[in-house]
Design an enzyme around this catalytic site. Structure first.
Site, PDB file in Angstrom:
ATOM      1  N   ARG A 113       0.879  -1.181   0.000  1.00 14.00           N
ATOM      2  CA  ARG A 113       0.000   0.000   0.000  1.00 14.00           C
ATOM      3  C   ARG A 113       0.907   1.219   0.000  1.00 14.00           C
ATOM      4  O   ARG A 113       1.711   1.398   0.915  1.00 14.00           O
ATOM      5  CB  ARG A 113      -0.912   0.015   1.230  1.00 14.00           C
ATOM      6  CG  ARG A 113      -1.650   1.344   1.365  1.00 14.00           C
ATOM      7  CD  ARG A 113      -2.751   1.318   2.394  1.00 14.00           C
ATOM      8  NE  ARG A 113      -3.873   0.537   1.922  1.00 14.00           N
ATOM      9  CZ  ARG A 113      -5.090   0.602   2.453  1.00 14.00           C
ATOM     10  NH1 ARG A 113      -5.340   1.408   3.462  1.00 14.00           N
ATOM     11  NH2 ARG A 113      -6.073  -0.139   1.969  1.00 14.00           N
ATOM     12  N   HIS A 122      -7.496   0.876  -6.381  1.00 14.87           N
ATOM     13  CA  HIS A 122      -7.654  -0.011  -5.222  1.00 14.87           C
ATOM     14  C   HIS A 122      -8.301  -1.302  -5.736  1.00 14.87           C
ATOM     15  O   HIS A 122      -9.454  -1.614  -5.447  1.00 14.87           O
ATOM     16  CB  HIS A 122      -8.524   0.671  -4.166  1.00 14.87           C
ATOM     17  CG  HIS A 122      -8.455   0.039  -2.805  1.00 14.87           C
ATOM     18  ND1 HIS A 122      -7.627  -1.032  -2.511  1.00 14.87           N
ATOM     19  CD2 HIS A 122      -9.112   0.320  -1.640  1.00 14.87           C
ATOM     20  CE1 HIS A 122      -7.773  -1.355  -1.228  1.00 14.87           C
ATOM     21  NE2 HIS A 122      -8.681  -0.562  -0.686  1.00 14.87           N
ATOM     22  N   ASP A 172     -17.656   6.578  -0.917  1.00 16.52           N
ATOM     23  CA  ASP A 172     -16.349   6.525  -0.249  1.00 16.52           C
ATOM     24  C   ASP A 172     -16.100   7.905   0.352  1.00 16.52           C
ATOM     25  O   ASP A 172     -16.813   8.875   0.039  1.00 16.52           O
ATOM     26  CB  ASP A 172     -15.261   6.159  -1.288  1.00 16.52           C
ATOM     27  CG  ASP A 172     -13.879   5.931  -0.673  1.00 16.52           C
ATOM     28  OD1 ASP A 172     -13.776   5.838   0.562  1.00 16.52           O
ATOM     29  OD2 ASP A 172     -12.897   5.858  -1.446  1.00 16.52           O
TER      30      ASP A 172
HETATM   31  N1   CP Z   1     -11.282  -0.433   2.551  1.00 20.42           N
HETATM   32  C1   CP Z   1      -9.982  -0.455   2.908  1.00 20.42           C
HETATM   33  O1   CP Z   1      -9.073  -0.662   2.106  1.00 20.42           O
HETATM   34  O2   CP Z   1      -9.802  -0.234   4.231  1.00 20.42           O
HETATM   35  P1   CP Z   1      -8.407  -0.015   4.960  1.00 20.42           P
HETATM   36  O3   CP Z   1      -7.901   1.336   4.550  1.00 20.42           O
HETATM   37  O4   CP Z   1      -8.752  -0.076   6.427  1.00 20.42           O
HETATM   38  O5   CP Z   1      -7.459  -1.087   4.554  1.00 20.42           O
HETATM   39  N1  NVA Z   2     -10.283   6.436  -1.239  1.00 19.11           N
HETATM   40  C1  NVA Z   2      -9.874   6.013   0.060  1.00 19.11           C
HETATM   41  C2  NVA Z   2      -9.999   4.535   0.194  1.00 19.11           C
HETATM   42  C3  NVA Z   2      -9.629   3.990   1.531  1.00 19.11           C
HETATM   43  C4  NVA Z   2      -9.745   2.518   1.618  1.00 19.11           C
HETATM   44  C5  NVA Z   2      -8.442   6.451   0.307  1.00 19.11           C
HETATM   45  O1  NVA Z   2      -7.599   6.347  -0.591  1.00 19.11           O
HETATM   46  O2  NVA Z   2      -8.168   6.930   1.396  1.00 19.11           O
END
Ligand code: CP
Ligand code: NVA
Length: 309
Positions: free
Chosen positions: A108, A135, A227
């Site tokens: 990540r 994602h 989101d």
């Molecule tokens: N939805 C998701 O990726 O959550 P986290 O940021 O907690 O991993």
């Molecule tokens: N769009 C959000 C998703 C988190 C899982 C972010 O990037 O923070």
């Protein structure tokens, strides 16, 4: 060995195979508890290294469970604990070390270039666990959840997104092209998907429907996704952006324009883009959605490790 970096670069038949495998595996282990290993133990002894440059609750825990249930294990790192994160080691050397100790790497990151650089130097599969531009593990799992709940192929449904044009939406757009579903997006004009993303959709001879009135996007929807307005990598004026999205808040009134059977999904964490009445209401399946990350990521791991049947 296969990477799982962007939905748009993975053949649809492989994405479909992952979903089919996840459906089968989820059924097979319905009486097992979280840490019990699937009967076939397909990733026995394998190690997934996961590294986070940004916060995570779901991705981190669901990948931990996913590899465990397949018979392997995981090591979770924060990049600032590594020489790489302190600026003391290159991506090339770090990638070689990860490939020496581990069997797979989940990253990540706040930098899409880093994904490409790791890909270049790793000799083990790389999984994108969220980047500024996509994602993919979240969205593939969400397709699974939609089909599980509605019992219909997603190509037969009208999907709606209310919110920012962020990483999750980019992956949802890629999925709409791959799985040929109708996608309506409701957001302020200024926050519409980038020209590059829109051009890619056109190049693939597909269409997304953009609306600047939330109601227009929601009309007739089978599924509403949302989101946070402010994402982890957002460097904007937060107060201003939240104000610009005020009209797009998801409440009972807005949802009433969708189909009666409409469901609500949200990847979490949430901000104030949706009110509690919807988020915790009967149309919301957000907890099932979060749990399904485990099941789909197991099949993603098997795909990457060349073990998908
Ligand atoms: N939805 C998701 O990726 O959550 P986290 O940021 O907690 O991993
Ligand atoms: N769009 C959000 C998703 C988190 C899982 C972010 O990037 O923070």
């Amino acid at each position: 060995m296969r990477h799982f970096i962007n939905l748009k670069d993975i053949p649809t038949k492989d994405l479909r195979k992952i979903i089919t495998d996840a459906t089968r595996r989820k059924k097979l282990r319905k009486d097992l508890s979280a840490l019990e290993i699937d009967k076939d133990n397909p990733l026995k002894g394998k190690m997934l290294v996961q590294m986070f440059e940004k916060a995570s609750s779901r991705t981190r825990i669901s990948f931990y469970l996913a590899i465990k249930q397949l018979g392997g294990g995981t090591l979770t790192l924060r990049s600032n604990e590594l020489h790489l994160g302190q600026g003391g080691e290159s991506i090339a050397d770090t990638a070689k070390i990860l490939s020496t100790y581990g069997d797979g790497f989940m990253l990540r990151t706040d930098d899409d270039k880093k994904i490409q650089n790791f890909k270049k130097y790793l000799s083990i599969p790389l999984i994108n666990g969220l980047s500024p531009s996509s994602h993919p593990t979240q969205v593939l799992s969400d397709i699974f959840t939609v089909e599980e709940i509605t019992k219909k192929p997603i190509s037969k449904l009208k999907i709606c997104w209310i919110g920012d044009s962020n990483n999750v939406l980019n992956s949802l757009i890629a999925a709409s092209v791959k799985f040929s579903f109708n996608l309506s997006i409701g957001c302020p004009k200024k926050f519409e998907p980038s020209k590059k993303v829109q051009q890619w959709v056109r190049k693939n001879k597909k269409k997304i429907h953009l609306h600047n009135e939330p109601k227009d996007a929601v009309i007739g929807a089978d599924v509403i996704f949302s989101d946070k307005v402010i994402s982890l990598n957002d460097k904007v004026n937060k107060k201003k952006k939240i104000k610009e999205f005020k009209r797009f808040k998801i409440n009972k009134k807005l949802i009433s324009y969708a189909k009666k059977s409409c469901i609500f999904l949200h990847c979490l964490p949430r901000g104030n883009e949706v009110d509690d009445e919807v988020f915790l209401g009967t149309k919301s399946y957000v907890w099932q959605q979060a749990l399904n990350r485990v099941h789909v990521q197991k099949s993603i791991l098997l795909y990457c490790f060349g073990k998908l049947r």
